[in-house]
Design a protein around this motif. Structure first.
Motif, PDB file in Angstrom:
ATOM      1  N   ARG A 234       0.862  -1.182   0.000  1.00  0.00           N
ATOM      2  CA  ARG A 234       0.000   0.000   0.000  1.00  0.00           C
ATOM      3  C   ARG A 234       0.898   1.231   0.000  1.00  0.00           C
ATOM      4  NH1 ARG A 234      -5.394   0.194   3.921  1.00  0.00           N
ATOM      5  NH2 ARG A 234      -6.755   1.166   2.356  1.00  0.00           N
ATOM      6  N   ARG A 239      -1.508   3.783   4.265  1.00  0.00           N
ATOM      7  CA  ARG A 239      -1.283   2.620   5.127  1.00  0.00           C
ATOM      8  C   ARG A 239      -2.205   2.589   6.347  1.00  0.00           C
ATOM      9  NH1 ARG A 239       5.263   2.742   4.423  1.00  0.00           N
ATOM     10  NH2 ARG A 239       5.287   1.715   2.373  1.00  0.00           N
ATOM     11  N   ASN A 240      -2.692   3.741   6.753  1.00  0.00           N
ATOM     12  CA  ASN A 240      -3.622   3.800   7.886  1.00  0.00           C
ATOM     13  C   ASN A 240      -5.054   4.068   7.426  1.00  0.00           C
ATOM     14  OD1 ASN A 240      -1.586   3.401   9.852  1.00  0.00           O
ATOM     15  ND2 ASN A 240      -0.987   5.560   9.658  1.00  0.00           N
TER      16      ASN A 240
END
Length: 430
Positions: A234, A239-240
């Motif tokens: 990603r 990513r979060n």
């Protein structure tokens, strides 16, 4: 053109300087370039029905199939084997490196290639013809080029029979004539010239396949694996971000099944509007021209597809092929098109459909004419990220597609150059 007193000869339009004052080229029968000192110098493959399921093995002697005979090149795919004992039993159908094999049926009929050095020997398929060239008199690399030259290919087409699938008999093929130089040095020079071009074509084709494999691996990382809701890789800024959400195609965009304007009315066709059929969807991502076009009238009778939509083949042998249109178009009924709604990036929808195309195609099941109707297609579910992540992934894959497209254009140009060069290096009878 020049004429001898007894035998009609011709000269090519383009000839190497050292042969310009040499004798003209002659017509010879195909059988007469073979090595008659060898028992099976020119033979068909009569054994097709003799190979039973139990004759096939996991290793041993490789059996050449029609799919292995490319148009001037050997296709490494489609590997099947039989036992050494079975091959020994069918000795006349054994083929060795450097032999030429031709297809006596198919589209195109008469395509030919040299047998490569990958195996000690092969076994010929029932619809193949083997030629062992007399290399004391002729260069085998030249002969394979002469067989694939336009003049000889036209003779094969005219001599073949059948409407849906052309076929040519062994006896007919053996007596067809091809134009050749009697000078083996000239033959070798021409073969080397075209061979160097073939090497370049092969190198570009290999590069395309390498890029495709790279892209395939990249997509496996950028799209979630089965049972996962986020991809293995990603981009840092996501990513979060939330997990990807499952959505059906009907929620991603408007789906339109194509239609065909009445073909009996010629006024519907021949204009400037694109009319996409599965045959127009190739290895390239974008469809910018089509074999058939529509007039304004025909286009009004069609279902219009906006520029940059996604076209997915849902009926027939090429089910699962996918493309994007560069301008407004119509399609035939074999194609379902998706025009993405706001919040969905068309380039991403193309890429995710391309990635999952084999799984989607499998929905059609095993039937004579595989089909995924609009209702079924609309119900297909995909995991989708938010719009910004869609755009990032789409841009990444688009850059690879552009590289592939550039190499495909280069390959097409090289093939066109080779075709033109062969028309100059091989003469035509007037």
């Amino acid at each position: 053109m020049t004429k001898d007193k007894d035998t009609k000869t011709v000269v090519p339009a383009l000839r190497f300087p050292e042969f310009r004052d040499g004798e003209g080229w002659h017509n010879v029968r195909l059988i007469d370039v073979t090595d008659k000192r060898i028992k099976w110098h020119f033979t068909g493959g009569p054994f097709g029905s003799n190979l039973k399921a139990s004759d096939y093995t996991n290793s041993g002697i490789r059996v050449i199939q029609l799919q292995n005979i490319g148009d001037g090149y050997f296709v490494e795919d489609y590997k099947i084997y039989t036992s050494i004992e079975k091959s020994d039993e069918l000795l006349g159908c054994n083929i060795y490196p450097g032999n030429i094999i031709m297809s006596k049926m198919g589209d195109p009929v008469g395509r030919a290639c040299l047998i490569p050095d990958n195996e000690d020997r092969y076994l010929m398929c029932s619809d193949g013809i083997k030629l062992v060239i007399d290399e004391d008199k002729n260069d085998k690399y030249f002969i394979i080029k002469a067989i694939n030259a336009e003049e000889f290919r036209r003779k094969i087409e005219r001599s073949a029979t059948g409407s849906t699938r052309k076929r040519i008999s062994l006896d007919t093929l053996r007596d067809l004539t091809l134009l050749i130089s009697n000078n083996k040095v000239e033959q070798k020079k021409i073969a080397e010239c075209l061979g160097s071009l073939d090497d370049l074509i092969s190198a570009v084709a290999d590069k395309i396949e390498t890029l495709k494999e790279y892209k395939k691996g990249l997509m496996q990382q950028l799209f979630p694996a089965e049972g996962k809701t986020i991809p293995a890789i990603r981009f840092p800024e996501f990513r979060n971000a939330p997990d990807w959400q499952e959505m059906s195609l009907r929620d991603i965009g408007e789906i339109i099944t194509g239609s065909t304007p009445c073909t009996k009315d010629s006024n519907n066709y021949g204009g400037e509007k694109l009319f996409v059929s599965p045959a127009d969807i190739t290895d390239k991502r974008y469809v910018s021209q089509t074999k058939t076009t529509l007039s304004e009238k025909g286009f009004r009778l069609s279902r219009r597809i906006k520029e940059n939509s996604i076209l997915f083949v849902c009926i027939g042998s090429t089910i699962g092929k996918v493309a994007q249109n560069t301008r407004e178009c119509a399609t035939n009924q074999q194609i379902n098109s998706i025009m993405p709604y706001k919040g969905h990036v068309a380039d991403f929808v193309y890429s995710i459909l391309e990635h999952y195309a084999p799984q989607i195609a499998s929905i059609a099941g095993n039937q004579a004419v595989p089909i995924i109707n609009k209702t079924l297609f609309s119900s297909v579910s995909l995991l989708m990220p938010k719009e910004e992540e869609q755009k990032k992934i789409a841009d990444c894959l688009l850059s690879v597609d552009e590289l592939i497209s550039t190499e495909i254009d280069k390959l097409d140009q090289l093939k066109a150059h080779k075709k033109g060069l062969m028309q100059q290096l091989f003469p035509k009878l007037q």
